[in-house]
Motif scaffolding. Structure first.
Motif, PDB file in Angstrom:
ATOM      1  N   ILE A   1      -6.871 104.827 -19.701  1.00  0.00           N
ATOM      2  CA  ILE A   1      -6.805 103.460 -19.165  1.00  0.00           C
ATOM      3  C   ILE A   1      -8.138 102.751 -19.326  1.00  0.00           C
ATOM      4  O   ILE A   1      -8.186 101.557 -19.656  1.00  0.00           O
ATOM      5  N   LEU A   2      -9.216 103.460 -19.124  1.00  0.00           N
ATOM      6  CA  LEU A   2     -10.541 102.839 -19.263  1.00  0.00           C
ATOM      7  C   LEU A   2     -10.799 102.374 -20.696  1.00  0.00           C
ATOM      8  O   LEU A   2     -11.579 101.454 -20.922  1.00  0.00           O
ATOM      9  N   LYS A   3     -10.122 103.004 -21.665  1.00  0.00           N
ATOM     10  CA  LYS A   3     -10.258 102.567 -23.055  1.00  0.00           C
ATOM     11  C   LYS A   3      -9.476 101.277 -23.305  1.00  0.00           C
ATOM     12  O   LYS A   3      -9.853 100.470 -24.159  1.00  0.00           O
ATOM     13  N   ALA A   4      -8.383 101.098 -22.562  1.00  0.00           N
ATOM     14  CA  ALA A   4      -7.524  99.912 -22.736  1.00  0.00           C
ATOM     15  C   ALA A   4      -6.921  99.572 -21.376  1.00  0.00           C
ATOM     16  O   ALA A   4      -5.783  99.952 -21.080  1.00  0.00           O
ATOM     17  N   PRO A   5      -7.681  98.869 -20.533  1.00  0.00           N
ATOM     18  CA  PRO A   5      -7.270  98.644 -19.128  1.00  0.00           C
ATOM     19  C   PRO A   5      -5.938  97.918 -18.954  1.00  0.00           C
ATOM     20  O   PRO A   5      -5.307  98.059 -17.909  1.00  0.00           O
TER      21      PRO A   5
END
Length: 309
Positions: free
Chosen positions: A205-209
């Motif tokens: 998720i932190l790569k693509a919130p």
């Protein structure tokens, strides 16, 4: 047409398509080759002829119309009646599958053949070839799930989906299959496995919130494992401005999905002011397409609280 060139058909009377004769309002204008092939197919199916020429006829028809499920079913019956080499049939199906990658009848047929062979050795490599063509091919993923269940191939699946997700974090099909790999077997996953999945998904998720697939997976894992959504509160807040304490609309939101989860968390806690703030932000700024839905959620929660007094 190879079935005509290789075999004699003098003893077969073709059966034409019955579209209603002269009264037909809109008869289908079939290609001549397909029309003739289907006339012969109807004739051999009527007498249930299981022969080499009938088998070749089904091959020609399928290559002209791979979606014709009746032909696939008839082909299966011929293969079994003639005790044909089913490994060779898989080779042919691989050719057809790559020619018509979106066709689902191919996978139904392959399932029957592999089930009969009781041997999955060719399958995962072929599936990987097909998923290289289209990483989100629903029929291929569905077949893979059947294969995993049928032959107890669970050990390969989480590592495979890890590779797929690392290649494309938004591959919703890979996320869906990963959920199947974790929760689809009879054994309940351990707390350690669930915790690892939660951390894996947070990192994704932190790569693509804004990636809906990962958020759906994360909340699904929480619910399926019986863990409270509130365990995700601090993670969700890292995707907003925690210094505000989530009290004002002056927030730096980097993920609308984190806001959705926060709203659900605060609603479960009966913290309606914070839940309402999240719904307001979604309705007015971060997810205006669903403005009416978020306002409805807010009014529902407010009415529920008022009804308690």
């Amino acid at each position: 047409m190879s079935y005509i060139e290789e075999f004699s058909w003098d003893d077969i009377t073709p059966i034409p398509q019955n579209d209603g004769g002269n009264d037909a309002i809109a008869p289908i204008a079939y290609d001549d080759d397909y029309r003739i092939a289907m006339e012969y197919l109807r004739a051999v199916m009527k007498i249930e002829e299981f022969s080499e020429r009938s088998l070749k006829l089904t091959e020609d028809v399928i290559l002209m119309n791979a979606a014709h499920y009746t032909v696939w079913q008839y082909r299966t019956r011929i293969l079994f009646a003639l005790d044909k080499d089913l490994e060779q049939e898989l080779v042919w199906v691989e050719f057809v599958g790559q020619k018509f990658p979106k066709n689902y009848q191919i996978w139904n047929h392959r399932e029957v053949i592999v089930n009969k062979l009781d041997n999955p050795i060719r399958e995962l490599p072929f599936i990987e070839v097909m998923l290289e063509i289209d990483t989100k091919n629903y029929h291929v993923w569905s077949y893979r799930q059947w294969l995993v269940r049928r032959f107890d191939l669970w050990a390969t699946e989480v590592p495979y989906t890890t590779i797929m997700i690392e290649q494309d974090v938004r591959n919703n099909s890979a996320w869906n299959h990963r959920f199947f790999a974790i929760f689809g077997r009879k054994e309940v996953p351990s707390d350690e496995v669930v915790s690892d999945e939660i951390e894996f998904t947070k990192a994704a998720i932190l790569k693509a919130p804004q990636n809906t697939s990962a958020w759906n997976y994360l909340t699904g894992v929480m619910k399926k494992s019986g863990r409270p959504l509130s365990d995700l509160e601090s993670f969700c807040l890292t995707l907003s401005n925690p210094s505000s304490g989530f009290k004002t609309q002056d927030l730096d939101i980097t993920s609308a999905r984190s806001l959705e989860v926060l709203a659900d968390i605060y609603a479960e806690k009966q913290d309606i002011p914070k839940a309402s703030l999240a719904w307001t932000l979604l309705a007015e700024k971060y997810d205006t397409v669903r403005e009416n839905y978020w306002n409805h959620r807010k009014s529902q929660a407010t009415a529920k609280i008022l009804g308690a007094f």
